[in-house]
Design an enzyme around this catalytic site. Structure first.
Site, mmCIF file in Angstrom:
data_model
loop_
_atom_site.group_PDB
_atom_site.id
_atom_site.type_symbol
_atom_site.label_atom_id
_atom_site.label_comp_id
_atom_site.label_asym_id
_atom_site.label_seq_id
_atom_site.Cartn_x
_atom_site.Cartn_y
_atom_site.Cartn_z
ATOM 1 N N GLY A 38 -13.007 0.711 0.167
ATOM 2 C CA GLY A 38 -14.217 1.521 0.322
ATOM 3 C C GLY A 38 -14.954 1.139 1.599
ATOM 4 O O GLY A 38 -14.499 0.303 2.373
ATOM 5 N N TYR A 142 2.323 2.615 -9.131
ATOM 6 C CA TYR A 142 0.963 3.166 -9.186
ATOM 7 C C TYR A 142 0.762 3.956 -10.483
ATOM 8 O O TYR A 142 -0.179 3.709 -11.246
ATOM 9 C CB TYR A 142 0.714 4.052 -7.963
ATOM 10 C CG TYR A 142 -0.546 4.867 -8.051
ATOM 11 C CD1 TYR A 142 -1.780 4.247 -8.191
ATOM 12 C CD2 TYR A 142 -0.503 6.267 -8.015
ATOM 13 C CE1 TYR A 142 -2.946 4.999 -8.290
ATOM 14 C CE2 TYR A 142 -1.656 7.013 -8.105
ATOM 15 C CZ TYR A 142 -2.881 6.374 -8.239
ATOM 16 O OH TYR A 142 -4.027 7.115 -8.351
#
Ligand code: UDP
Length: 326
Positions: A38, A142
């Site tokens: 982020g 994932y």
């Protein structure tokens, strides 16, 4: 104490749009993010806490200091290719750390959880459009980690009454119309931001991964859903849980499929620039077609996406892109 929402991963692409939506609706928000993927540039609202979602001491402090009515969890590694090379990092971050978070929630009797899941839980589709009852056979670590958390949540609900909504995103795209927040990955691997970089002349060309798929123009078909429509779906899911709703799993897509070539063509029209294209080999693990049925969330929660066509989605992404460049 005012009831607040804890947004884990609120400095990321989708998390930052969620924070904005929550604040716009008058909610009090605390953001927890370790900035691994982020960016502080995406944090404009809410109470900021930099830290790890697997940090037990930090979580205990946060849950003691604030009265959270729910947790929204966006903090995960999300690149399929990387997950194949570094499975342990994915299991550690996406599964083990989520377990620490859920444990802290239960110890502090916070039992409402909204989880960012993914279309990758389905694996190679057996039928299109994909509905939520489609078989879940992920083809990469994932997808495995996201499915593992979904199963963990179902077990926590059965044992402890942890009510959750798992939202399986298809291809999140676009940006808030303010141009203040948008997609900011480093390195960037997603189609639309890369296409826009090529339109802006920041890269020479876009590589099209695979031109021999069994689709009308030979390139992969994906379902692009605007990030603000995703945020709105989370808000509906949150309200449903807070009103006593049961745990649920929903797909989030636009139900329209666009090929890679169609995306590039649309981006050329939106930007007014020619986008040089180079045919490249298929990317390992890419299914030919991924298109969601999102009927369930429309029916049950009244979700009504407003950015239904690709042109609008690309226009907002381009606006963000130009603001970054300028
Ligand atoms: N893609 C491409 N060139 C790129 C990036 C992506 O051709 O530089 C293709 C990719 O193979 C897939 C589609 O664009 O078919 C969407 O890829 P993206 O990484 O954006 O999302 P994914 O579908 O993998 O979640």
């Amino acid at each position: 104490m005012h009831k607040k929402i804890l947004v884990v991963g609120g400095a990321g692409y989708i998390g930052s749009h969620m924070v904005r939506r929550l604040v716009d609706c008058g909610r009090e928000v605390v953001i927890l993010d370790n900035l691994s993927t982020g960016s502080r540039r995406l944090v404009h609202h809410g109470e900021w806490v930099e830290g790890n979602l697997g940090d037990i001491d930090l979580l205990n402090r946060l849950f003691s200091e604030h009265a959270f009515e729910a947790v929204m969890h966006f903090a995960a590694f999300s690149q399929v290719g990387e997950s194949m090379q570094q499975p342990l990092a994915y299991y550690r971050n996406n599964l083990a750390q989520t377990l620490v978070l859920l444990d802290a929630m239960l110890r502090h009797s916070v039992k409402r959880f909204i989880f960012s899941s993914t279309a990758a839980v389905y694996g190679e589709p057996l039928a299109i459009p994909i509905t939520e009852d489609h078989a879940c056979i992920p083809t990469n670590p994932y997808g495995n980690t996201k499915l593992a958390v979904e199963r963990l949540l179902a077990d926590c609900d059965a044992a402890h009454g942890m009510k959750y909504t798992a939202l399986r995103y298809f291809n999140a795209a676009g940006a808030d119309e303010s141009g203040e927040i948008g997609e900011l990955h480093d390195p960037e691997t997603h189609l639309i931001p890369i296409v826009l970089k090529a339109a802006a002349g920041q890269i020479d060309h876009i590589q099209v991964f695979g031109t021999d798929y069994p689709t009308t123009d030979g390139t992969c078909i994906r379902d692009y859903v605007h990030v603000n429509d995703l945020a709105q779906a989370h808000l509906l899911a949150l309200d449903a849980l807070l009103e006593g709703g049961m745990s649920a799993i929903y797909n989030l897509g636009s139900s329209h499929g666009y090929s890679v070539k169609e995306v590039i063509g649309q981006a050329e029209r939106v930007t007014g620039k020619a986008i040089p294209v180079l045919a490249a080999p298929r990317r390992p693990g890419d299914p030919a077609i991924l298109v969601a049925s999102s009927e369930k969330i429309k029916r049950e929660l009244g979700w009504s996406p407003v950015y239904e066509d690709l042109e609008k989605i690309i226009r907002t992404a381009w606006h963000w892109h130009l603001k970054q460049a300028g």
